[in-house]
Design a protein around this motif. Sequence first.
Motif, short mmCIF file in Angstrom:
data_model
loop_
_atom_site.label_atom_id
_atom_site.label_comp_id
_atom_site.label_asym_id
_atom_site.label_seq_id
_atom_site.Cartn_x
_atom_site.Cartn_y
_atom_site.Cartn_z
N GLU A 183 -62.44 -31.86 21.95
CA GLU A 183 -61.11 -32.05 21.37
C GLU A 183 -61.20 -31.96 19.85
O GLU A 183 -62.03 -32.62 19.22
CB GLU A 183 -60.56 -33.42 21.77
N ILE A 184 -60.36 -31.12 19.28
CA ILE A 184 -60.34 -30.92 17.83
C ILE A 184 -59.22 -31.77 17.24
O ILE A 184 -58.08 -31.74 17.70
CB ILE A 184 -60.12 -29.44 17.47
N HIS A 185 -59.55 -32.54 16.21
CA HIS A 185 -58.59 -33.42 15.56
C HIS A 185 -58.25 -32.81 14.19
O HIS A 185 -59.07 -32.83 13.28
CB HIS A 185 -59.17 -34.82 15.38
N LEU A 238 -57.70 -41.14 7.51
CA LEU A 238 -59.02 -40.52 7.53
C LEU A 238 -59.11 -39.38 6.54
O LEU A 238 -60.10 -39.24 5.81
CB LEU A 238 -59.34 -40.03 8.95
N LYS A 239 -58.08 -38.53 6.49
CA LYS A 239 -58.08 -37.39 5.55
C LYS A 239 -58.23 -37.88 4.11
O LYS A 239 -59.06 -37.35 3.35
CB LYS A 239 -56.78 -36.61 5.70
N HIS A 240 -57.45 -38.89 3.73
CA HIS A 240 -57.50 -39.38 2.35
C HIS A 240 -58.84 -40.03 2.03
O HIS A 240 -59.36 -39.89 0.91
CB HIS A 240 -56.36 -40.35 2.09
N LEU A 241 -59.41 -40.73 2.99
CA LEU A 241 -60.70 -41.37 2.74
C LEU A 241 -61.82 -40.34 2.62
O LEU A 241 -62.73 -40.50 1.79
CB LEU A 241 -61.01 -42.36 3.87
N TYR A 284 -63.35 -43.15 13.93
CA TYR A 284 -62.05 -42.58 14.30
C TYR A 284 -62.06 -42.15 15.76
O TYR A 284 -61.08 -42.38 16.49
CB TYR A 284 -61.76 -41.38 13.39
N MET A 285 -63.15 -41.53 16.21
CA MET A 285 -63.25 -41.09 17.61
C MET A 285 -63.21 -42.28 18.56
O MET A 285 -62.76 -42.17 19.70
CB MET A 285 -64.53 -40.29 17.84
N PHE A 286 -63.72 -43.42 18.13
CA PHE A 286 -63.71 -44.62 18.95
C PHE A 286 -62.41 -45.41 18.81
O PHE A 286 -62.30 -46.51 19.34
CB PHE A 286 -64.90 -45.52 18.61
N GLY A 287 -61.43 -44.86 18.10
CA GLY A 287 -60.13 -45.49 18.03
C GLY A 287 -59.93 -46.45 16.89
O GLY A 287 -59.04 -47.32 16.96
N TYR A 290 -66.06 -29.04 11.76
CA TYR A 290 -65.32 -28.31 12.79
C TYR A 290 -64.46 -29.24 13.63
O TYR A 290 -63.32 -28.91 13.98
CB TYR A 290 -66.31 -27.55 13.68
N GLU A 291 -65.01 -30.39 13.99
CA GLU A 291 -64.30 -31.29 14.90
C GLU A 291 -63.06 -31.90 14.26
O GLU A 291 -62.06 -32.17 14.94
CB GLU A 291 -65.25 -32.40 15.37
N LEU A 292 -63.11 -32.10 12.94
CA LEU A 292 -61.97 -32.68 12.23
C LEU A 292 -61.17 -31.64 11.45
O LEU A 292 -60.23 -31.99 10.73
CB LEU A 292 -62.46 -33.77 11.27
#
Length: 641
Positions: free
Chosen positions: A29-31, A44-47, A76-79, A173-175
């Motif tokens: 899954e791509i986020h 997450l993007k800003h950090l 993030y993947m773990f919620g 790639y994943e993010l």
Amino acid sequence: MFNISLPRLPSLKGLVGSAGPAVKLPTVEIHDVETAAEKRPRTLKHLLRANHANHSVIYREGRARNGTAELLGAAYMFGASAEQMNEIYDKESEQLEPWRDSPGEISRHDWRDFLGKREYQRAFVDFFEDQLVQYSYDWKKMLDDFLFSGDEPLINNFVAGIGHPLVHLSYAYELKSRTLAIEALALNCCYHNFLHKYLDEPKYTRPSANPTSSLTEIFERVAADKRFDNLFDGPGGANIESVFDHAEEAILEHWNSWQMGSSGRNSGGPTSPTATSSPPPSSTTTPQATPTPSPRPSLTAQFAEAQKLATILLLAKSSSGDRKRRYDFYLSSLLNTTHALRVLLPLIPARWHGPLLRQWLLFALSIFIAQLRPPLRTPSTTEEELVAELEDGRGWHDVGNCVLKGRYSGDVAYVSVLRSFQAAGQTWREDRRFYLASAVRFATEFDGWGGFGRVGGDEEAKIHTRSRAASVVVGDASGMASTADGGGSPYVGGIGISIGGGGGAVSGGGVTGGGANVSSSAGGRTRKGSVTQGRTEEWVGSLTATAPPVLEEEEGLGFPGFPFSGGLRSASGGTAMSASAASAVSANPSGLGASVASIHPEPVRRANRTRKSSSAAERERRRKSGSASSGSASSESVSRR
């Protein structure tokens, strides 16, 4: 009549960019955190941008690397919530270093002259940011050109730096993060070393007199090879390069013995030996035909074997110079790099799958030998034993608690291992209980990193192990049982707490006592801590116990924050404290601290709350700086200088 099989030169297909066997797996899954509108991905993007703008990718004179992006990505993947990710960033920022100017600048015509020079990390980041502008901000096109083109493509050396560049690239790639893509390229250039030549130069690919398609068999042969005896006095990262100085011919011999599988998906099992089948009996006297060997396992099956082999190597702890028998830091990199490959392989051209797996094998063999060839398995790490010890009620929800709230939730390698187990369980459905059991074992037993050797080992362990301060000592939690509600249910990373000294106790009948001494039994040892009366507001948690989830086989439900088709689901997300215990708390509020400490899987102190609150404006300023700087390469460069 004897049939003699002559040694065959391994196929060069896939080794120099031509077509070859491929690993066939669905894309993870791509986020897309760059464009998502929700609060969690935006945070997450800003950090990630703030970390990129303010902190160097390598620090402590090149001995440590900035793992904040990977830690945030795994959380993030773990919620993890936006608040939890903010706390992770604030905590990590305390140990990181600001950018320092490089001795000079790097340009397109001379960038290869600076490969391996870590003092040019700032210049490499600036260079790739400038290149991103030239590619009209198409970061994937930029990656394709730098990774896969030329006589010595960068992709053939991404295991350098103990595999950190490869892991960083997988998160890019994943993010879908161009920020992480730039950092991954810079890390690779800084850590660039000699290993690339074994993939780049065909002369190192040689015929093998004893080929095998089994990775496990190759490691068993290396374990028994006396040419690797007495090479080193102890384990440690310094041995990795020395392996090639002292025993290059031997390690290349084993490396070249691996036969890559076919392109089929399921032609053979991951660990199935290459058996021969006999023809049916014949009533004639005609000599029987030569037995036909079964098909070679597919490259997909061989990759599955690589992930399982890396798991077994990590879990089979050996002394290897470590008095405390802690988990080996360098062996953890074998598992984490297989997870990076799991993310990358479906997203890159198939012709590079073979070279990447051969690169990983060479890296894995060098780590295995450098760490004094630990046992491939012990009686307690067989697949059957691991699955058998998985107690009912333990699930991925508990592992996620360790990632987000546990004592070692700030340790990037620890969190990465659990993330690797999670993704492997999602990928290999038939082995999902094995990877869950492995995650539970690792999460509950981990007590800091080892494998650094006797000389300087304690200092290295401090550099690479990150733990939170907690008022109850946590670690080596195997065998612990919660006393909450009198059920004695085990919790992953939990603490079996008995209240004494202060007259407090927690049971199905309620809570008594105020300030109390706390002790926990962990693997036959007793650990003591304290719960201070009047400080209950600092405990993370509430009067809701995290109940052990029930493992159920169910299609379409899986890990929290990581959906997939088929897997283990947590049927019970939590349960309230029993009525008797709740009434006892309301009758005796002074015992609240003890009760929360008992029912929470792993109590963690939220320290310095006032300081964090007052620094909110400063955090906002940093994030705005990071966000603004991502707009163009030139403005970002100015903001960091």
